[in-house]
Design a protein around this motif. Structure first.
Motif, PDB file in Angstrom:
ATOM      1  N   GLU A   1       1.779  -1.473  -0.150  1.00 31.44           N
ATOM      2  CA  GLU A   1      -0.137   0.391  -0.244  1.00 31.44           C
ATOM      3  C   GLU A   1       1.039   1.235   0.117  1.00 31.44           C
ATOM      4  O   GLU A   1       1.556   1.285   1.136  1.00 31.44           O
ATOM      5  CB  GLU A   1      -1.131   0.082   1.850  1.00 31.44           C
ATOM      6  CG  GLU A   1      -1.750  -0.786   1.236  1.00 31.44           C
ATOM      7  CD  GLU A   1      -2.585  -0.551   2.352  1.00 31.44           C
ATOM      8  OE1 GLU A   1      -2.637   0.078   3.242  1.00 31.44           O
ATOM      9  OE2 GLU A   1      -4.031  -1.217   2.408  1.00 31.44           O
ATOM     10  N   VAL A   2       0.112   2.103  -0.677  1.00 28.89           N
ATOM     11  CA  VAL A   2       1.292   3.715  -1.036  1.00 28.89           C
ATOM     12  C   VAL A   2       0.633   4.572  -0.721  1.00 28.89           C
ATOM     13  O   VAL A   2      -1.300   4.791  -1.221  1.00 28.89           O
ATOM     14  CB  VAL A   2       1.720   3.656  -2.538  1.00 28.89           C
ATOM     15  CG1 VAL A   2       3.444   2.907  -2.301  1.00 28.89           C
ATOM     16  CG2 VAL A   2       1.746   3.650  -3.671  1.00 28.89           C
ATOM     17  N   VAL A   3       0.301   6.284  -1.064  1.00 28.21           N
ATOM     18  CA  VAL A   3      -0.383   7.205  -0.828  1.00 28.21           C
ATOM     19  C   VAL A   3      -0.129   7.239  -1.902  1.00 28.21           C
ATOM     20  O   VAL A   3       0.792   7.455  -2.191  1.00 28.21           O
ATOM     21  CB  VAL A   3       0.770   7.804   0.399  1.00 28.21           C
ATOM     22  CG1 VAL A   3      -0.261   9.319   0.391  1.00 28.21           C
ATOM     23  CG2 VAL A   3       0.342   7.418   1.799  1.00 28.21           C
ATOM     24  N   VAL A   4      -1.338   7.664  -2.772  1.00 26.56           N
ATOM     25  CA  VAL A   4      -1.472   8.911  -3.876  1.00 26.56           C
ATOM     26  C   VAL A   4      -1.715   9.828  -3.930  1.00 26.56           C
ATOM     27  O   VAL A   4      -2.646   9.920  -2.609  1.00 26.56           O
ATOM     28  CB  VAL A   4      -1.913   7.323  -4.861  1.00 26.56           C
ATOM     29  CG1 VAL A   4      -0.231   6.095  -4.891  1.00 26.56           C
ATOM     30  CG2 VAL A   4      -3.335   7.092  -4.326  1.00 26.56           C
ATOM     31  N   ALA A   5      -2.272  10.559  -4.549  1.00 27.40           N
ATOM     32  CA  ALA A   5      -2.773  11.758  -5.283  1.00 27.40           C
ATOM     33  C   ALA A   5      -3.757  11.223  -5.275  1.00 27.40           C
ATOM     34  O   ALA A   5      -4.318  10.453  -6.730  1.00 27.40           O
ATOM     35  CB  ALA A   5      -2.403  13.003  -5.931  1.00 27.40           C
ATOM     36  N   ASN A   6      -5.132  12.122  -4.822  1.00 27.74           N
ATOM     37  CA  ASN A   6      -6.720  11.639  -5.026  1.00 27.74           C
ATOM     38  C   ASN A   6      -7.140  12.707  -6.220  1.00 27.74           C
ATOM     39  O   ASN A   6      -8.446  12.818  -6.840  1.00 27.74           O
ATOM     40  CB  ASN A   6      -7.607  11.545  -3.909  1.00 27.74           C
ATOM     41  CG  ASN A   6      -7.669  12.376  -3.308  1.00 27.74           C
ATOM     42  OD1 ASN A   6      -7.390  13.426  -3.714  1.00 27.74           O
ATOM     43  ND2 ASN A   6      -8.582  11.988  -2.718  1.00 27.74           N
ATOM     44  N   ARG A   7      -6.122  13.795  -6.610  1.00 27.40           N
ATOM     45  CA  ARG A   7      -6.399  14.748  -7.572  1.00 27.40           C
ATOM     46  C   ARG A   7      -5.361  14.822  -7.572  1.00 27.40           C
ATOM     47  O   ARG A   7      -4.194  15.016  -7.111  1.00 27.40           O
ATOM     48  CB  ARG A   7      -7.881  15.433  -6.794  1.00 27.40           C
ATOM     49  CG  ARG A   7      -7.021  16.326  -6.017  1.00 27.40           C
ATOM     50  CD  ARG A   7      -8.287  17.132  -5.174  1.00 27.40           C
ATOM     51  NE  ARG A   7      -7.998  18.533  -4.316  1.00 27.40           N
ATOM     52  CZ  ARG A   7      -8.345  18.734  -3.794  1.00 27.40           C
ATOM     53  NH1 ARG A   7      -9.203  18.246  -3.458  1.00 27.40           N
ATOM     54  NH2 ARG A   7      -8.362  18.931  -2.308  1.00 27.40           N
ATOM     55  N   ASP A   8      -5.677  15.745  -9.681  1.00 29.26           N
ATOM     56  CA  ASP A   8      -3.877  16.632  -9.421  1.00 29.26           C
ATOM     57  C   ASP A   8      -3.590  17.567  -8.583  1.00 29.26           C
ATOM     58  O   ASP A   8      -4.371  18.473  -8.234  1.00 29.26           O
ATOM     59  CB  ASP A   8      -4.119  17.368 -11.254  1.00 29.26           C
ATOM     60  CG  ASP A   8      -4.390  16.336 -11.706  1.00 29.26           C
ATOM     61  OD1 ASP A   8      -4.417  15.229 -11.943  1.00 29.26           O
ATOM     62  OD2 ASP A   8      -5.144  16.808 -13.353  1.00 29.26           O
ATOM     63  N   LEU A   9      -2.315  17.530  -8.156  1.00 29.60           N
ATOM     64  CA  LEU A   9      -1.904  18.937  -7.220  1.00 29.60           C
ATOM     65  C   LEU A   9      -0.536  19.889  -7.661  1.00 29.60           C
ATOM     66  O   LEU A   9      -0.095  18.995  -8.291  1.00 29.60           O
ATOM     67  CB  LEU A   9      -1.518  18.165  -5.738  1.00 29.60           C
ATOM     68  CG  LEU A   9      -2.504  16.623  -5.002  1.00 29.60           C
ATOM     69  CD1 LEU A   9      -1.590  16.287  -4.040  1.00 29.60           C
ATOM     70  CD2 LEU A   9      -3.453  18.138  -4.596  1.00 29.60           C
ATOM     71  N   GLY A  10      -1.126  20.797  -7.335  1.00 32.40           N
ATOM     72  CA  GLY A  10       0.375  21.606  -7.500  1.00 32.40           C
ATOM     73  C   GLY A  10       1.106  21.895  -6.681  1.00 32.40           C
ATOM     74  O   GLY A  10       1.142  21.423  -5.149  1.00 32.40           O
TER      75      GLY A  10
END
Length: 277
Positions: free
Chosen positions: A49-58
């Motif tokens: 399990e890894v942490v991912v972005a659930n939307r585009d982040l700047g």
């Protein structure tokens, strides 16, 4: 009035409908095939399990739970510096130094400070972090932890002509948040062992920071641990040795316990011939 339907328009409409249907079925077939290939690729592989972005982040966005998600990925395809869910507390409220796309794994290199928590980001707006040295007593013998709440007590000797050298004890601040002990911003170290430190960092207002600095320069400041659910203000009066002794002298002696004496029954018959003393 009779209207004649143009056969050409009917053919065009039919062609468009068939085209849309074919596009939908083709897209669904591709997605189904990709899901099948993904399932086959994952079969027999160790997943992590890894942490991912659930939307585009700047760049500069703050990492909070609302903009992140957890996703399983094959271990052999996972980057070595990918952030696992267990490490989220160490990067929470840090800032991105590069933009990332939705679904992309969060790496240590993406985070401002290369994964080190940027201490200033956990400060509330309008507050300041003040670090000052403590001794064993004012650090509660090493038991203070980040997240604890304390009262600060100010002790100073009088320099006045009437009471030279007499100690005065003042409640300086109440319910102050401990942000760090030494270099640690975690509630305990990895092994949960007792830690020793020579300074603490507290979150205070600019005015209170000035008060603490003045108190440290003219007397002693002691931190007293309090229950985190207790929000009452420490409004105890100023205390001096004279006031302490006066209070002890006025303390009344405990009253003797008055109660009913023990009855001794003589005779044993329980009748009227028995005697009670």
């Amino acid at each position: 009035m009779n209207y004649r339907i143009n056969r050409n328009w009917v053919l065009v409409a039919a062609a468009v409908s068939l085209g849309l249907l074919a596009a939908y079925l083709g897209n669904k077939a591709v997605q189904d095939r990709m899901a099948q290939l993904d399932e086959e690729a994952q079969r027999g592989q160790e997943m992590v399990e890894v942490v991912v972005a659930n939307r585009d982040l700047g760049k500069g966005d703050i990492l909070v739970s609302e903009v992140l998600a957890v996703r399983k990925m094959p271990k052999q395809y996972t980057h070595a510096s990918a952030v696992p869910p267990a490490a989220f507390a160490n990067i929470e409220k840090a800032r991105l130094q590069v933009p990332i796309k939705r679904g992309e794994a969060l790496l240590q290199a993406h985070i401002d400070g290369l994964g080190q928590r940027v201490f200033s980001t956990i400060l509330q707006k309008g507050m300041r972090a003040l670090t000052f040295e403590v001794d064993e007593i004012s650090s509660t013998a090493g038991m203070l932890r980040p997240g604890d709440r304390v009262d600060l007590i100010y002790s100073v000797k009088s320099h006045g002509p009437t009471t030279p050298g007499e100690w005065f004890i003042y409640p300086l601040l109440s319910n102050v948040s401990v942000m760090a002990t030494g270099q640690s911003v975690a509630k305990q170290d990895a092994k949960g062992a007792e830690r020793r430190y020579t300074n603490v960092t507290m979150e205070v207002s600019p005015v209170d920071a000035n008060r603490i600095l003045l108190a440290k320069s003219s007397g002693e400041v002691t931190a007293i641990l309090r229950n985190p659910d207790d929000e009452t203000k420490n409004d105890s009066p100023v205390l001096t040795p004279a006031a302490l002794m006066a209070g002890l002298q006025k303390k009344p002696a405990p009253a003797p316990v008055m109660g009913r004496g023990i009855e001794f029954m003589i005779g044993g018959s329980g009748g009227s011939s028995g005697e009670t003393r």
